[in-house]
Scaffold this active site. Structure first.
Site, PDB file in Angstrom:
ATOM      1  N   CYS A 336      43.667  14.053 -13.429  1.00  0.00           N
ATOM      2  CA  CYS A 336      44.012  15.385 -12.900  1.00  0.00           C
ATOM      3  C   CYS A 336      45.460  15.717 -13.243  1.00  0.00           C
ATOM      4  O   CYS A 336      46.219  16.168 -12.385  1.00  0.00           O
ATOM      5  CB  CYS A 336      43.831  15.411 -11.387  1.00  0.00           C
ATOM      6  SG  CYS A 336      42.149  15.158 -10.893  1.00  0.00           S
ATOM      7  N   ASP A 337      45.865  15.439 -14.459  1.00  0.00           N
ATOM      8  CA  ASP A 337      47.223  15.783 -14.873  1.00  0.00           C
ATOM      9  C   ASP A 337      47.100  16.632 -16.126  1.00  0.00           C
ATOM     10  O   ASP A 337      46.436  16.231 -17.089  1.00  0.00           O
ATOM     11  CB  ASP A 337      48.031  14.509 -15.161  1.00  0.00           C
ATOM     12  CG  ASP A 337      49.510  14.817 -15.333  1.00  0.00           C
ATOM     13  OD1 ASP A 337      49.838  15.737 -16.113  1.00  0.00           O
ATOM     14  OD2 ASP A 337      50.337  14.151 -14.684  1.00  0.00           O
TER      15      ASP A 337
END
Ligand SMILES: Cc1ncc(COP(=O)(O)O)c(C=O)c1O
Length: 388
Positions: A336-337
Site C-alpha cells: 500500500c505504498d
C-alpha cells in the site's frame, strides 16, 4: 532459467509449496562465473562484493574457489569468516566506517581498508593503536570519484575523492604510519561500456607518479565492480572487459603494471538467481479501450526489486503466455505504498492473456534482491532465497 532451477520450481509446485515469491539461486552458475573472471583477468585477485548476495552457500563456494571478499561491514566479515575464508582475504571496502568497527575489523585480522579522505585515514591509524596493531601492517587504498557514465546503476559522488586529493590523502595515511597501498574506483554498476576503466586508470597512474615523487611507493589498483549481468539487454562477455582493462593498464602503466584486484558483485551472482512471483491483479484505471493495464505482482520495490528505483534496472519478466500478443503495462508491487511501482515511465510489454494467479519469472535476480527486501513492510515477509 537453468534446468536445475526449473526442476526445483516444478518439484516445489508439485508439493503445493509455491506460495509467495521466491528467489532460487543456482550455485553452478556462480562457479562458472568465477572461473570466467579468473580466465578473463588471470593476474587479478577477485574480491567478491559480499553485498550483492551474502548467502552462506555462495560465500562458502567462493571461499573454496580461492576468492577474496570485499565487505561493507563487520557483519559481512563475520559471514565470510564463517564461510571458511581467512581474514587476510577480506577488505573493508566501505569508505564510511565507525572507528569502533575498524577496531573490530582489525581484531578479526583484517588489514586492508578503503578511505577517501584524511579523517577516515586518521580513524584507521587511531584504531590500529587501540587494537595494538602496528600501523605499518595496515594497508589503505584511496578511492577516487568516477562519474559512472554508461552504467545503469551509477555510484557517482557518494564515494571517492578527486584524484589530486587522493595523492594528499595517501600521503597523509603514510605520515600516520599506515601503509599507503594503492588506489580504487568503481566505474558504476551494470557498466555497459567496456572502455569505462580507461579514464580511471589514467587518474590512477597519475596518482602513482605523484606519490612516487613524494617518496611513497604505491603498488595496487582496485578496479572495483561494474561487470554487468544479463537483464533485458545483451551485455559484453567478461573476457571483453578483461581485454579492455588489460589494454588500459598497459597504456597507462607501461611495463610497470601494478598488482590489481576486482570486486565483482552483480557479475558473479546476478544471472545465477531467478525469482518466481505471481500476478495478484490485472486492472485498468478507466474503461477506455486503449487504457494501459496495471499488472500487480506479489513482489515489488520493498520485496527485493529495489533496483527498479528510477527504473534503473530493467529485469526480464517472462510468463507462460509469451507467444501471445504483447501490450504495454505498468508493473507494480503489492504494498500500500504509491512508490511501489516498478515500471511506469517506460511501460513494460506483457502478454494480453496474462491473468490473475499466473506465475511470472524474473531473470537476473541473484544480486541485490534478497538483502534489499524489507523485513515486514505491510506485513509481507522478506524475499525467500533457496540456494541449489
Ligand atoms: C566498493 C564496491 N565494490 C564492488 C561493488 C560491486 O559492484 P558490482 O555489483 O557492480 O560488481 C560495489 C557495489 O555497490 C561497491 O560498493
Amino acid at each position: 532459467m537453468t534446468d536445475r532451477i526449473r526442476d526445483y520450481l516444478r518439484a516445489r509446485r508439485d508439493l503445493g509449496q509455491d506460495e509467495g515469491p521466491v528467489m532460487v539461486l543456482d550455485l553452478d552458475v556462480v562457479r562458472d562465473n568465477f572461473s570466467a573472471f579468473a580466465r578473463a583477468l588471470p593476474d587479478t585477485r577477485v574480491f567478491y562484493a559480499v553485498k550483492a548476495n551474502p548467502a552462506p552457500e555462495v560465500l562458502s563456494l567462493l571461499a573454496e574457489m580461492g576468492s577474496c571478499f570485499d565487505t561493507a561491514s563487520v557483519a559481512e566479515m563475520q559471514m565470510v569468516l564463517a564461510a571458511g575464508a581467512t581474514a587476510d582475504r577480506i577488505s573493508y571496502g566501505n569508505t564510511i566506517k565507525k572507528e569502533r568497527d575498524i577496531v573490530r575489523a582489525l581484531k578479526l585480522g583484517v588489514r586492508l581498508f578503503a578511505v577517501d579522505c584524511q579523517d577516515e585515514a586518521d580513524k584507521i591509524a587511531r584504531a590500529a593503536g587501540e587494537a595494538g596493531i602496528d600501523a605499518a601492517d595496515v594497508q589503505v587504498f584511496c578511492r577516487i570519484l568516477c562519474d559512472g557514465a554508461g552504467a545503469d546503476w551509477p555510484l557517482s559522488r557518494k564515494f571517492g575523492c578527486e584524484p589530486e586529493m587522493a595523492v594528499n590523502v595517501l600521503e597523509h595515511a603514510h605520515r600516520q604510519g599506515l601503509q599507503a597501498y594503492g588506489v580504487s574506483f568503481h566505474v558504476g554498476s551494470q557498466q555497459a561500456n567496456t572502455e569505462a576503466w580507461d579514464g580511471a586508470l589514467a587518474s590512477a597512474s597519475m596518482i602513482f607518479r605523484e606519490c612516487a615523487q613524494r617518496g611513497i611507493g604505491l603498488s595496487m589498483v582496485n578496479l572495483g565492480g561494474g561487470f554487468p549481468t544479463k537483464y533485458l539487454k545483451q551485455v559484453p562477455g567478461v573476457e571483453t572487459y578483461g581485454d579492455a582493462i588489460f589494454r588500459a593498464l598497459t597504456k597507462h602503466f607501461g611495463n610497470q603494471i601494478p598488482e590489481t584486484i576486482i570486486e565483482p558483485g552483480r557479475g558473479l551472482v546476478g544471472n545465477a538467481g531467478m525469482i518466481e512471483a505471481e500476478v495478484v491483479l490485472v486492472s485498468k484505471k478507466s474503461e477506455a479501450e486503449d487504457e494501459v493495464r496495471w499488472v500487480y505482482l506479489d513482489i515489488g520495490k520493498f520485496g527485493g526489486l529495489a533496483e527498479t528505483m528510477d527504473e534503473s534496472i530493467r529485469y526480464a519478466i517472462r510468463t507462460d503466455h509469451d507467444e501471445d500478443r504483447m501490450a504495454p503495462c505498468v508493473v507494480a508491487g503489492p504494498t500500500c505504498d504509491s512508490v511501489d511501482v516498478l515500471y511506469e515511465k517506460n511501460h513494460y510489454p506483457l502478454p494480453v492473456s496474462l491473468a490473475i494467479g499466473d506465475k511470472v519469472w524474473i531473470d537476473g535476480a541473484g544480486a541485490y534482491t534478497t538483502t534489499y527486501a524489507a523485513v515486514a513492510f505491510n506485513g509481507f515477509p522478506p524475499l525467500e532465497q533457496i540456494v541449489i
